[in-house]
Write a protein that holds these residues in place. Structure first.
Motif, PDB file in Angstrom:
ATOM      1  N   ALA A 118       0.376  -1.130  -0.452  1.00 48.19           N
ATOM      2  CA  ALA A 118       0.054  -0.214   0.397  1.00 48.19           C
ATOM      3  C   ALA A 118       0.972   0.864  -0.145  1.00 48.19           C
ATOM      4  O   ALA A 118       2.047   1.105   0.159  1.00 48.19           O
ATOM      5  N   ILE A 119       0.961   2.137  -0.495  1.00 46.68           N
ATOM      6  CA  ILE A 119       1.204   3.115  -0.675  1.00 46.68           C
ATOM      7  C   ILE A 119       0.264   4.781   0.044  1.00 46.68           C
ATOM      8  O   ILE A 119      -1.126   4.808  -0.258  1.00 46.68           O
ATOM      9  N   HIS A 120       0.778   5.707   0.594  1.00 48.34           N
ATOM     10  CA  HIS A 120      -0.425   6.977   1.124  1.00 48.34           C
ATOM     11  C   HIS A 120       0.957   8.020   0.716  1.00 48.34           C
ATOM     12  O   HIS A 120       1.910   7.975   0.987  1.00 48.34           O
ATOM     13  N   LEU A 121      -0.458   8.872   0.299  1.00 48.29           N
ATOM     14  CA  LEU A 121       0.442   9.768  -1.229  1.00 48.29           C
ATOM     15  C   LEU A 121       0.052  11.232  -0.189  1.00 48.29           C
ATOM     16  O   LEU A 121      -1.044  11.754  -0.046  1.00 48.29           O
ATOM     17  N   THR A 122       1.011  11.731   0.021  1.00 48.85           N
ATOM     18  CA  THR A 122       1.442  13.327   0.822  1.00 48.85           C
ATOM     19  C   THR A 122       1.652  14.239   0.362  1.00 48.85           C
ATOM     20  O   THR A 122       1.783  13.746  -1.208  1.00 48.85           O
ATOM     21  N   ILE A 214      -0.498   6.396  -9.372  1.00 45.78           N
ATOM     22  CA  ILE A 214      -1.546   5.323  -9.204  1.00 45.78           C
ATOM     23  C   ILE A 214      -0.996   4.459 -10.136  1.00 45.78           C
ATOM     24  O   ILE A 214      -1.120   3.328  -9.804  1.00 45.78           O
ATOM     25  N   LEU A 215      -1.092   4.971 -11.324  1.00 44.55           N
ATOM     26  CA  LEU A 215      -0.977   3.946 -12.773  1.00 44.55           C
ATOM     27  C   LEU A 215       0.180   3.218 -12.940  1.00 44.55           C
ATOM     28  O   LEU A 215       0.680   1.840 -13.161  1.00 44.55           O
ATOM     29  N   GLU A 216       1.541   3.527 -12.037  1.00 46.49           N
ATOM     30  CA  GLU A 216       2.697   3.251 -12.111  1.00 46.49           C
ATOM     31  C   GLU A 216       2.500   2.538 -10.518  1.00 46.49           C
ATOM     32  O   GLU A 216       3.237   0.938 -10.673  1.00 46.49           O
ATOM     33  N   ALA A 217       1.753   2.662  -9.812  1.00 45.95           N
ATOM     34  CA  ALA A 217       1.645   1.727  -8.791  1.00 45.95           C
ATOM     35  C   ALA A 217       0.757   0.774  -9.041  1.00 45.95           C
ATOM     36  O   ALA A 217       1.153  -0.759  -8.977  1.00 45.95           O
ATOM     37  N   ASP A 218      -0.412   0.614  -9.832  1.00 44.29           N
ATOM     38  CA  ASP A 218      -1.393   0.235 -10.561  1.00 44.29           C
ATOM     39  C   ASP A 218      -0.043  -1.465 -11.036  1.00 44.29           C
ATOM     40  O   ASP A 218      -0.981  -1.998 -11.151  1.00 44.29           O
ATOM     41  N   PRO A 248     -11.388   2.147 -14.973  1.00 46.03           N
ATOM     42  CA  PRO A 248     -12.378   1.905 -14.858  1.00 46.03           C
ATOM     43  C   PRO A 248     -11.288   0.566 -14.547  1.00 46.03           C
ATOM     44  O   PRO A 248     -12.241  -0.407 -13.589  1.00 46.03           O
ATOM     45  N   LYS A 249     -10.241   0.009 -15.165  1.00 49.24           N
ATOM     46  CA  LYS A 249      -9.468  -1.261 -15.432  1.00 49.24           C
ATOM     47  C   LYS A 249      -9.149  -1.729 -13.851  1.00 49.24           C
ATOM     48  O   LYS A 249      -8.045  -2.324 -13.686  1.00 49.24           O
ATOM     49  N   LEU A 250      -8.097  -0.470 -13.363  1.00 46.93           N
ATOM     50  CA  LEU A 250      -7.933  -0.126 -12.169  1.00 46.93           C
ATOM     51  C   LEU A 250      -7.560  -1.513 -11.134  1.00 46.93           C
ATOM     52  O   LEU A 250      -8.570  -2.152 -10.631  1.00 46.93           O
ATOM     53  N   LYS A 251      -6.479  -1.836 -10.696  1.00 46.40           N
ATOM     54  CA  LYS A 251      -6.362  -3.544 -10.039  1.00 46.40           C
ATOM     55  C   LYS A 251      -6.502  -2.309  -8.620  1.00 46.40           C
ATOM     56  O   LYS A 251      -6.885  -2.949  -7.611  1.00 46.40           O
ATOM     57  N   ILE A 252      -4.982  -1.335  -8.440  1.00 46.08           N
ATOM     58  CA  ILE A 252      -5.299  -1.045  -7.171  1.00 46.08           C
ATOM     59  C   ILE A 252      -6.303   0.165  -6.441  1.00 46.08           C
ATOM     60  O   ILE A 252      -7.561   0.365  -8.159  1.00 46.08           O
ATOM     61  N   ARG A 253      -6.482   0.082  -5.935  1.00 47.14           N
ATOM     62  CA  ARG A 253      -8.168   0.588  -5.168  1.00 47.14           C
ATOM     63  C   ARG A 253      -7.182   1.652  -4.210  1.00 47.14           C
ATOM     64  O   ARG A 253      -6.754   2.021  -3.275  1.00 47.14           O
TER      65      ARG A 253
END
Length: 430
Positions: A118-122, A214-218, A248-253
């Motif tokens: 998991a990643i927290h983005l601040t 988000i896309l890189e983490a996905d 819509p096809k993101l695997k990451i939540r």
């Protein structure tokens, strides 16, 4: 001694400080990424406090910092080998060198970057916050964010660093790594200040950086990303819903954490409270939508300022505070704490929870929060990953049942990870 010689000494001293801090920051960055980590042990607050009294100037003398650090690390695990830090020839002369030094070096070079769960983005808040992150000064990051007199003297340097960081950095980067049971949690920084989020000109670039992160983490199969502070603004991206609709096809939540934040606010209200005041109609509607049930009946939109419990947001003004009665408790539901104007009133911390003792590698404070305390929005992402929930938790259409569900998951021992409410001693009275 001539003036030129004095200036040369000052210049060399400043260079030593800057040079040493660069290597320290690089080392902490690599540690946070999980790449080329030498010793797999967590760093806690007690170690940070001990190291504040150490004479670390020796690290300023060498350009071969990483290799020397690796060599000396074996001394801290084997104790009877590799006593030297930058002069290993003495260990070879006296036979105290560790025979596994070379193999450890080769192994560390081959180590791949760690994949977080998991990643927290601040993002940055005030100008001085650039020194508060773990990559900078541990003596500052190990305490709640506050102003320091010497930071004012450093303001010209702060402005230069801030300009370079925000103007030439177009990507987020990792600055902290934590462990919760079997989960690895990374914290990433978006190099923008709070003031940038108020600018329409910066809106597109900020959203682009968040979307790229988000896309890189996905692609790396990260399971959850929580959006901290203003990265989930309604006007910016609809509490994160924009990215979910666009991809819509993101695997990451994607988690905005508002469900747990709402639950924390409700549970921060003292027991047997009959009336809670909200100042503005739009804030009243938002809070009422989250809490639901019989609690909604005690939520009062009033102009007589008589209730002793106030739920306040970012728009709380000094004029509003001056109308509060003596002993009033201000409970913020916003990301940022209100200005503490009244000496005869109480101010609760922003929605936050105490993390469990089992959490590892906790050695810095999250903004203005105390040690081992995390914002409810950040905890919400961790709980989402621990529970393995498959749906997104962001946007304006979050199910009303979410606050109780997330609260129960965070405060039960089902996962053997128990987050606790910030107790009453966190009330701040001036």
């Amino acid at each position: 001694m001539r003036d030129g010689e004095k200036l040369l000494i000052v210049a060399l001293t400043v260079w030593r400080i800057v040079h040493g801090q660069i290597w320290i920051s690089v080392s902490r960055y690599l540690t946070a990424k999980g790449a080329k980590r030498i010793v797999n042990k967590s760093i806690e607050f007690d170690q940070v406090d001990r190291e504040r009294t150490w004479d670390d100037q020796v690290i300023f003398y060498s350009l071969g910092f990483y290799l020397a650090k690796l060599f000396h690390s074996l001394h801290h695990t084997q104790f009877r080998t590799n006593y030297a830090l930058f002069m290993p020839m003495y260990d070879y002369i006296y036979g105290t060198n560790d025979k596994s030094s070379d193999s450890l070096y080769e192994t560390s070079l081959e180590q791949e970057e760690e994949k977080p769960d998991a990643i927290h983005l601040t993002h940055l808040t005030s100008l001085d916050s650039i020194y508060h992150f773990r990559l900078a000064f541990s003596s500052l990051s190990s305490h709640p964010l506050s102003s320091r007199c010497y930071l004012i003297l450093m303001r010209p340097l702060t402005i230069i660093i801030s300009f370079i960081l925000t103007s030439f950095s177009s990507r987020t980067f990792v600055f902290e790594r934590n462990r919760f049971r079997d989960l690895t949690i990374h914290s990433h920084l978006l190099p923008k200040f709070s003031s940038h989020y108020k600018s329409q000109q910066q809106k597109e670039s900020i959203n682009k950086m968040i979307e790229t992160a988000i896309l890189e983490a996905d692609k790396k199969d990260v399971r959850v990303m929580s959006l901290g502070l203003l990265n989930q603004g309604e006007e910016l991206n609809g509490y994160g819903e924009m990215y979910v609709r666009k991809h819509p096809k993101l695997k990451i939540r994607i988690v905005d954490g508002s469900s747990l934040a709402a639950a924390v606010v409700v549970h921060s209200i003292p027991v047997d409270t009959r009336e809670v005041m909200v100042l503005r109609e739009e804030e009243h509607s938002m809070i009422a939508g989250f809490i639901g049930g019989h609690c909604k009946e005690n939520l009062v939109l009033t102009t007589n300022y008589s209730p002793m419990i106030w739920l306040v947001g970012d728009r709380l003004s000094k004029e509003d505070q001056k109308k509060a009665r003596k002993g009033t408790l201000f409970i913020p539901f916003s990301q940022f704490p209100p200005s503490k104007l009244l000496k005869d009133c109480f101010y609760h911390t922003t929605p936050a929870m105490i993390i469990p003792d089992s959490a590892q590698n906790i050695d810095s404070c999250e903004n203005w929060l105390g040690r081992r305390v995390m914002s409810a929005w950040r905890v919400g992402g961790i709980v989402h990953a621990l529970e393995g929930w498959e749906e997104h938790e962001c946007g304006l259409e979050v199910p009303m049942a979410n606050p109780p569900r997330v609260w129960e998951a965070a405060t039960t021992r089902k996962q053997r990870v128990l987050f606790e409410m910030v107790s009453n001693h966190w009330f701040c009275r001036l």
